[in-house]
Motif scaffolding. Structure first.
Motif, mmCIF file in Angstrom:
data_model
loop_
_atom_site.group_PDB
_atom_site.id
_atom_site.type_symbol
_atom_site.label_atom_id
_atom_site.label_comp_id
_atom_site.label_asym_id
_atom_site.label_seq_id
_atom_site.Cartn_x
_atom_site.Cartn_y
_atom_site.Cartn_z
ATOM 1 N N GLU A 70 -8.262 5.439 -1.948
ATOM 2 C CA GLU A 70 -8.617 6.773 -1.464
ATOM 3 C C GLU A 70 -7.833 7.807 -2.257
ATOM 4 O O GLU A 70 -6.860 7.475 -2.935
ATOM 5 C CB GLU A 70 -8.266 6.939 0.019
ATOM 6 N N SER A 76 1.670 11.589 -3.078
ATOM 7 C CA SER A 76 1.180 12.971 -3.095
ATOM 8 C C SER A 76 2.102 13.829 -3.947
ATOM 9 O O SER A 76 3.301 13.566 -4.061
ATOM 10 C CB SER A 76 1.093 13.538 -1.682
ATOM 11 N N ARG A 110 0.852 -1.189 0.000
ATOM 12 C CA ARG A 110 0.000 0.000 0.000
ATOM 13 C C ARG A 110 0.884 1.233 0.000
ATOM 14 O O ARG A 110 1.750 1.389 0.856
ATOM 15 C CB ARG A 110 -0.925 0.016 1.212
ATOM 16 N N TRP A 155 -3.475 13.817 -3.727
ATOM 17 C CA TRP A 155 -2.883 12.559 -3.300
ATOM 18 C C TRP A 155 -3.749 11.368 -3.704
ATOM 19 O O TRP A 155 -4.942 11.503 -4.008
ATOM 20 C CB TRP A 155 -2.647 12.553 -1.787
ATOM 21 N N ARG A 156 -3.104 10.199 -3.709
ATOM 22 C CA ARG A 156 -3.766 8.926 -3.974
ATOM 23 C C ARG A 156 -3.198 7.867 -3.022
ATOM 24 O O ARG A 156 -2.005 7.864 -2.721
ATOM 25 C CB ARG A 156 -3.525 8.450 -5.420
ATOM 26 N N ARG A 157 -4.062 6.977 -2.579
ATOM 27 C CA ARG A 157 -3.606 5.792 -1.840
ATOM 28 C C ARG A 157 -3.831 4.588 -2.755
ATOM 29 O O ARG A 157 -4.947 4.357 -3.231
ATOM 30 C CB ARG A 157 -4.358 5.643 -0.527
ATOM 31 N N GLU A 192 3.352 2.469 2.946
ATOM 32 C CA GLU A 192 2.603 2.458 4.206
ATOM 33 C C GLU A 192 2.561 1.071 4.844
ATOM 34 O O GLU A 192 2.664 0.938 6.062
ATOM 35 C CB GLU A 192 1.174 2.944 3.972
ATOM 36 N N HIS A 246 1.180 5.550 -0.358
ATOM 37 C CA HIS A 246 0.570 6.870 -0.316
ATOM 38 C C HIS A 246 1.398 7.766 -1.228
ATOM 39 O O HIS A 246 2.615 7.891 -1.059
ATOM 40 C CB HIS A 246 0.570 7.418 1.108
ATOM 41 N N CYS A 288 -6.898 2.019 -6.580
ATOM 42 C CA CYS A 288 -6.908 3.244 -5.787
ATOM 43 C C CYS A 288 -7.996 3.097 -4.735
ATOM 44 O O CYS A 288 -9.166 2.851 -5.065
ATOM 45 C CB CYS A 288 -7.177 4.459 -6.678
#
Length: 205
Positions: free
Chosen positions: A127, A13, A9, A22-24, A111, A11, A125
Motif C-alpha cells: 500500500e 512515511s 511489515r 507513505w509506503r507499507r 508493524e 510503515h 509494497c
C-alpha cells in the motif's frame, strides 16, 4: 507448529509533509540495513545520489567510510552487519535520513513480524500514497513552495520549476505496480534510477 518470523511489515512515511507520503512494505527479515536502504530508494523512487543514514535507539548506522565525522560527531556503526531480524519481536520506530541537505526523514515503524510460506525473496509494497518530492527541491518546506508555484500558471517560477521536475509533476501520483517492478530490480547491477515520475499517457478515443 511455531514458525519463526522470516519477514517484517514496515510503515514508512516522510516526516513533516501533509498530506502524508507513505509506503507499507513487506521485507525479508534477514536483510541487512544496507539492503533496506536500497529498498527505500526504490519504494520512494529516489535516485540514491546523496548520503544517508539510519538512526535506531539513539545510534547511527550507515557506511562508515562515507559518514565518519572528523569533528567529534557520533560514531557510525556499519549497517552491513545489522539485520532487521536483530530487532525481532520489538515494536520499534526508527528513522532513515536521505540527503543531508534536504533532510528527507523517513519514519519507519515496525508493524508486524510475519511468518510467510514460502520464504520471501524480495521486498514488496502492499500500500502507499502520493509521489515523493522532486530531488534537490530543498526539503519539506521548500517542497510546499514548489507545489504552490506549479499550481499557479501565473507564478514567475511556474515554468522553470515544472521544467526542472521533468515537465510534469502530480503530487498524488502513486503506481504500486511500477514501484513493485522497481523493488524487484533493486539489487540488479546497473539498475537505472527514475529521475522523474512518468508523464501521463494521452487519453485516446
Amino acid at each position: 507448529m511455531y514458525q519463526p518470523a522470516n519477514a517484517v511489515r514496515l510503515h514508512v512515511s516522510l516526516a513533516e509533509i501533509d498530506p502524508p507520503i507513505w509506503r507499507r512494505l513487506v521485507v525479508p527479515s534477514d536483510w541487512t540495513l544496507d539492503r533496506l536502504h536500497l529498498v527505500l530508494q526504490a519504494a520512494f523512487s529516489w535516485t540514491d545520489s546523496h548520503l544517508h543514514e539510519f538512526r535506531i535507539g539513539g545510534l547511527r548506522y550507515g557506511d562508515p567510510d562515507q559518514l565518519e565525522d572528523g569533528f567529534g560527531g557520533p560514531q557510525t556503526f556499519d549497517y552491513t552487519g545489522v539485520r532487521l531480524a536483530d530487532f525481532t519481536g520489538q515494536d520499534l520506530t526508527f528513522t532513515y535520513l536521505y540527503d543531508f541537505g534536504d533532510d528527507w526523514t523517513h519514519v519507519i515503524r515496525i508493524e508486524e513480524w510475519l511468518s510467510l510460506d514460502p520464504l520471501p525473496r524480495q521486498a514488496e509494497c502492499t500500500e502507499g500514497a502520493r509521489a515523493r518530492p522532486p530531488g534537490d527541491v530543498g526539503g519539506p518546506w521548500s517542497y510546499a513552495d514548489f507545489l504552490e508555484t506549479i499550481r499557479d500558471p501565473n507564478h514567475e517560477d511556474h515554468s522553470s520549476n515544472l521544467h526542472w521536475a521533468g515537465g510534469h509533476f502530480d503530487p498524488d501520483w502513486f503506481d504500486i505496480d511500477l514501484i513493485n517492478k522497481d523493488l524487484r530490480n533493486t539489487f540488479r547491477k546497473n539498475t537505472s534510477r527514475r529521475l522523474h515520475q512518468p508523464k501521463p499517457k494521452p487519453s485516446g478515443r
